[in-house]
Scaffold this active site. Structure first.
Site, mmCIF file in Angstrom:
data_model
loop_
_atom_site.group_PDB
_atom_site.id
_atom_site.type_symbol
_atom_site.label_atom_id
_atom_site.label_comp_id
_atom_site.label_asym_id
_atom_site.label_seq_id
_atom_site.Cartn_x
_atom_site.Cartn_y
_atom_site.Cartn_z
ATOM 1 N N HIS A 1 -2.409 -3.019 -3.446
ATOM 2 C CA HIS A 1 -3.783 -2.770 -3.016
ATOM 3 C C HIS A 1 -4.687 -2.576 -4.230
ATOM 4 O O HIS A 1 -5.834 -3.034 -4.253
ATOM 5 C CB HIS A 1 -3.802 -1.551 -2.099
ATOM 6 C CG HIS A 1 -5.024 -1.447 -1.243
ATOM 7 N ND1 HIS A 1 -5.296 -0.331 -0.503
ATOM 8 C CD2 HIS A 1 -6.047 -2.304 -0.993
ATOM 9 C CE1 HIS A 1 -6.430 -0.500 0.159
ATOM 10 N NE2 HIS A 1 -6.905 -1.695 -0.124
ATOM 11 N N ASP B 1 -3.202 2.381 -4.999
ATOM 12 C CA ASP B 1 -1.867 2.242 -4.433
ATOM 13 C C ASP B 1 -1.304 0.832 -4.621
ATOM 14 O O ASP B 1 -2.081 -0.107 -4.725
ATOM 15 C CB ASP B 1 -1.860 2.658 -2.955
ATOM 16 C CG ASP B 1 -2.872 1.926 -2.075
ATOM 17 O OD1 ASP B 1 -4.035 1.765 -2.487
ATOM 18 O OD2 ASP B 1 -2.503 1.524 -0.964
ATOM 19 N N HIS C 1 0.848 -1.192 0.000
ATOM 20 C CA HIS C 1 0.000 0.000 0.000
ATOM 21 C C HIS C 1 0.886 1.244 0.000
ATOM 22 O O HIS C 1 2.096 1.157 0.182
ATOM 23 C CB HIS C 1 -0.812 0.074 1.299
ATOM 24 C CG HIS C 1 -1.671 -1.094 1.609
ATOM 25 N ND1 HIS C 1 -3.015 -1.121 1.324
ATOM 26 C CD2 HIS C 1 -1.394 -2.279 2.220
ATOM 27 C CE1 HIS C 1 -3.537 -2.269 1.752
ATOM 28 N NE2 HIS C 1 -2.573 -2.994 2.296
ATOM 29 N N GLU D 1 2.459 -0.714 4.440
ATOM 30 C CA GLU D 1 2.263 0.637 3.931
ATOM 31 C C GLU D 1 3.619 1.272 3.670
ATOM 32 O O GLU D 1 4.529 1.179 4.505
ATOM 33 C CB GLU D 1 1.515 1.503 4.963
ATOM 34 C CG GLU D 1 0.113 1.049 5.268
ATOM 35 C CD GLU D 1 -0.928 1.566 4.286
ATOM 36 O OE1 GLU D 1 -0.566 2.289 3.327
ATOM 37 O OE2 GLU D 1 -2.115 1.238 4.477
#
Length: 180
Positions: free
Chosen positions: A156, A166, A35, A117
């Site tokens: 993602h 993303d 992500h 992330e």
């Protein structure tokens, strides 16, 4: 720079515990989802990502945060622009990062995925330090959870098409997967 995961926790990460997780319905960990995040959008190095994942984001701190009020979300890991690794949820638990999602005909990716992330945006290149940490972390995840294979690493955008974009066009998949 080898990394080590013990009991779902990365030794070399700053642990910043999130209340936004629960037990996996089974012990399966077989997917890695990449992500990106920045709060506010396009701004880096601020404390707001930690606050969002910890459920204590002051939504008055920025006008754009109003839409995040009451949101309960987390990831397993964040890799900041400077390469800092932060862990919010044990890999053995279900973090709430994928939302409505499907991979290989199976819905509910949070049930079996680890979410990483990257501090960034779809259109800003990620840093060399981020790639180095992501590669090292992915190698450790693949060693610890052997059902995560190269073909079970995805963005993602791939598990929530039309809803998410993303890690974006700025993410160099060839560089990342080629190093694994």
């Amino acid at each position: 720079m080898p990394l080590t995961i013990r009991n779902g926790w990365l030794d070399d990460a700053r642990h910043c515990l999130s209340p936004h997780f629960n037990a996996r319905p089974n012990k399966e960990v077989s997917l890695l989802v990449i992500h990106n995040i920045s709060l506010p959008a396009g701004r880096f190095g601020l404390p707001f990502i930690d606050q969002l994942f910890q459920g204590c984001l002051d939504v008055t701190a920025d006008e754009s945060f109003q839409e995040l009020q009451g949101l309960e979300v987390s990831a397993h890991f964040l890799i900041r622009r400077d390469g800092e690794l932060v862990q919010y949820v044990s890999c053995d638990d279900r973090a709430w990062h994928a939302g409505v999602s499907e991979f290989d005909g199976r819905s509910g990716c949070n049930d079996f995925a680890v979410g990483i992330e990257l501090e960034g945006t779809d259109s800003v290149d990620y840093s060399d330090l981020q790639y180095a940490k992501l590669i090292a972390l992915t190698k450790e995840l693949m060693a610890r959870y052997p059902d995560i294979t190269l073909d079970r690493i995805t963005g993602h955008s791939d598990i929530a098409p039309g809803r998410k974009t993303d890690p974006g066009e700025s993410f160099d998949w060839q560089r990342f997967k080629g190093a694994l």
